[in-house]
Design a protein around this motif. Sequence first.
Motif, PDB file in Angstrom:
ATOM      1  N   SER A   1      -6.762   6.761  -1.986  1.00 46.53           N
ATOM      2  CA  SER A   1      -5.854   6.288  -1.639  1.00 46.53           C
ATOM      3  C   SER A   1      -5.371   6.463  -0.131  1.00 46.53           C
ATOM      4  O   SER A   1      -4.897   5.656   0.790  1.00 46.53           O
ATOM      5  CB  SER A   1      -4.539   6.595  -2.466  1.00 46.53           C
ATOM      6  N   LYS A   2      -5.677   7.730   0.239  1.00 45.82           N
ATOM      7  CA  LYS A   2      -5.397   8.128   1.726  1.00 45.82           C
ATOM      8  C   LYS A   2      -6.232   7.272   2.680  1.00 45.82           C
ATOM      9  O   LYS A   2      -5.984   6.851   3.714  1.00 45.82           O
ATOM     10  CB  LYS A   2      -5.881   9.679   1.876  1.00 45.82           C
ATOM     11  N   GLU A   3      -7.835   7.012   2.239  1.00 49.34           N
ATOM     12  CA  GLU A   3      -8.422   6.091   3.152  1.00 49.34           C
ATOM     13  C   GLU A   3      -7.763   4.712   3.077  1.00 49.34           C
ATOM     14  O   GLU A   3      -7.669   4.172   3.959  1.00 49.34           O
ATOM     15  CB  GLU A   3      -9.847   5.949   2.582  1.00 49.34           C
ATOM     16  N   LEU A   4      -7.238   4.253   1.871  1.00 43.76           N
ATOM     17  CA  LEU A   4      -6.643   2.910   1.804  1.00 43.76           C
ATOM     18  C   LEU A   4      -5.172   2.807   2.616  1.00 43.76           C
ATOM     19  O   LEU A   4      -4.830   1.585   3.092  1.00 43.76           O
ATOM     20  CB  LEU A   4      -6.307   2.302   0.479  1.00 43.76           C
ATOM     21  N   CYS A   5      -4.681   3.763   2.580  1.00 41.88           N
ATOM     22  CA  CYS A   5      -3.358   4.173   3.436  1.00 41.88           C
ATOM     23  C   CYS A   5      -3.541   4.525   4.751  1.00 41.88           C
ATOM     24  O   CYS A   5      -2.531   5.198   5.540  1.00 41.88           O
ATOM     25  CB  CYS A   5      -2.213   4.790   2.606  1.00 41.88           C
ATOM     26  N   SER A   6      -4.417   4.488   5.154  1.00 37.56           N
ATOM     27  CA  SER A   6      -5.042   5.415   6.575  1.00 37.56           C
ATOM     28  C   SER A   6      -4.028   4.828   7.744  1.00 37.56           C
ATOM     29  O   SER A   6      -3.654   5.863   8.766  1.00 37.56           O
ATOM     30  CB  SER A   6      -6.376   5.097   6.860  1.00 37.56           C
ATOM     31  N   ASP A   7      -3.559   3.549   7.878  1.00 39.01           N
ATOM     32  CA  ASP A   7      -2.611   3.279   8.934  1.00 39.01           C
ATOM     33  C   ASP A   7      -1.013   3.988   8.887  1.00 39.01           C
ATOM     34  O   ASP A   7      -1.091   4.560   9.844  1.00 39.01           O
ATOM     35  CB  ASP A   7      -2.416   1.752   9.014  1.00 39.01           C
ATOM     36  N   LYS A   8      -1.021   4.220   7.637  1.00 41.54           N
ATOM     37  CA  LYS A   8       0.310   5.078   7.323  1.00 41.54           C
ATOM     38  C   LYS A   8       0.083   6.494   7.633  1.00 41.54           C
ATOM     39  O   LYS A   8       1.091   7.192   8.016  1.00 41.54           O
ATOM     40  CB  LYS A   8       1.052   4.683   6.098  1.00 41.54           C
ATOM     41  N   VAL A   9      -1.056   6.980   7.235  1.00 39.70           N
ATOM     42  CA  VAL A   9      -1.304   8.533   7.389  1.00 39.70           C
ATOM     43  C   VAL A   9      -1.526   8.740   8.871  1.00 39.70           C
ATOM     44  O   VAL A   9      -0.893   9.559   9.315  1.00 39.70           O
ATOM     45  CB  VAL A   9      -2.569   8.922   6.591  1.00 39.70           C
TER      46      VAL A   9
ATOM     47  N   ASN B   1       7.112   8.799   6.929  1.00 39.96           N
ATOM     48  CA  ASN B   1       6.908   9.841   5.632  1.00 39.96           C
ATOM     49  C   ASN B   1       7.307   8.794   4.585  1.00 39.96           C
ATOM     50  O   ASN B   1       6.359   8.799   3.792  1.00 39.96           O
ATOM     51  CB  ASN B   1       7.844  10.902   5.640  1.00 39.96           C
ATOM     52  N   LYS B   2       8.354   7.951   4.539  1.00 42.52           N
ATOM     53  CA  LYS B   2       8.648   7.191   3.462  1.00 42.52           C
ATOM     54  C   LYS B   2       7.760   6.004   3.242  1.00 42.52           C
ATOM     55  O   LYS B   2       7.189   5.842   1.993  1.00 42.52           O
ATOM     56  CB  LYS B   2      10.276   6.421   3.865  1.00 42.52           C
ATOM     57  N   ALA B   3       7.325   5.722   4.212  1.00 45.31           N
ATOM     58  CA  ALA B   3       5.989   4.502   4.296  1.00 45.31           C
ATOM     59  C   ALA B   3       4.912   4.979   3.685  1.00 45.31           C
ATOM     60  O   ALA B   3       4.185   4.403   2.828  1.00 45.31           O
ATOM     61  CB  ALA B   3       5.908   3.690   5.587  1.00 45.31           C
ATOM     62  N   LEU B   4       4.515   6.208   4.123  1.00 49.19           N
ATOM     63  CA  LEU B   4       3.362   6.941   3.601  1.00 49.19           C
ATOM     64  C   LEU B   4       3.411   7.130   2.002  1.00 49.19           C
ATOM     65  O   LEU B   4       2.534   6.712   1.342  1.00 49.19           O
ATOM     66  CB  LEU B   4       3.017   7.848   4.363  1.00 49.19           C
ATOM     67  N   LYS B   5       4.413   7.701   1.596  1.00 48.09           N
ATOM     68  CA  LYS B   5       4.716   8.007   0.255  1.00 48.09           C
ATOM     69  C   LYS B   5       4.682   6.899  -0.502  1.00 48.09           C
ATOM     70  O   LYS B   5       4.242   6.632  -1.583  1.00 48.09           O
ATOM     71  CB  LYS B   5       6.146   8.703   0.050  1.00 48.09           C
ATOM     72  N   ALA B   6       5.281   5.498  -0.204  1.00 47.46           N
ATOM     73  CA  ALA B   6       5.155   4.391  -0.927  1.00 47.46           C
ATOM     74  C   ALA B   6       4.038   3.831  -1.056  1.00 47.46           C
ATOM     75  O   ALA B   6       3.773   3.378  -2.143  1.00 47.46           O
ATOM     76  CB  ALA B   6       6.330   3.204  -0.298  1.00 47.46           C
ATOM     77  N   CYS B   7       3.306   3.895   0.006  1.00 50.15           N
ATOM     78  CA  CYS B   7       1.810   3.433   0.001  1.00 50.15           C
ATOM     79  C   CYS B   7       1.002   4.170  -0.947  1.00 50.15           C
ATOM     80  O   CYS B   7       0.183   3.679  -1.858  1.00 50.15           O
ATOM     81  CB  CYS B   7       1.192   3.505   1.298  1.00 50.15           C
TER      82      CYS B   7
ATOM     83  N   TYR C   1      -1.270   5.532  -6.785  1.00 43.32           N
ATOM     84  CA  TYR C   1      -1.460   6.582  -8.032  1.00 43.32           C
ATOM     85  C   TYR C   1      -0.773   5.985  -9.359  1.00 43.32           C
ATOM     86  O   TYR C   1      -0.929   6.347 -10.176  1.00 43.32           O
ATOM     87  CB  TYR C   1      -0.093   7.713  -7.645  1.00 43.32           C
ATOM     88  N   LYS C   2       0.300   5.024  -9.302  1.00 41.50           N
ATOM     89  CA  LYS C   2       0.869   4.436 -10.398  1.00 41.50           C
ATOM     90  C   LYS C   2       0.094   3.152 -10.697  1.00 41.50           C
ATOM     91  O   LYS C   2       0.307   2.620 -11.936  1.00 41.50           O
ATOM     92  CB  LYS C   2       2.201   4.056 -10.217  1.00 41.50           C
TER      93      LYS C   2
END
Length: 110
Positions: free
Chosen positions: A31-39, A61-67, A72-73
Amino acid sequence: MEPKQGGGSEEPFLRHVEKDVLIPQIMREKSKELCSDKVEAFTKCCEETGFLMVVKCQKENKALKACLTAYYKDPTFYEECKEEYLKEREEYRRTGIPTKQRQQKLPTSM
């Protein structure tokens, strides 16, 4: 705890540590890889603001957590990560070599 049966085939038995630690670890990494732009955006904001990151990087932070939370869900994503884990486990049982060591020991061209 016995393996579950479904559709005529047995589902592989997963220990507690596999379900609650090892598979979620794969989910976090992927998921960190898939959300890499937000990370990257959150990391950049933190680096630029220092101690004020708690206040100034809320949007990132909010965008990263949402991604991350979306992955995760997602039950489909969980199943994909579980299948990846099961393949790695099967390969380990077959060879006795952990995945990370196998990747490091790939022969180099001469």
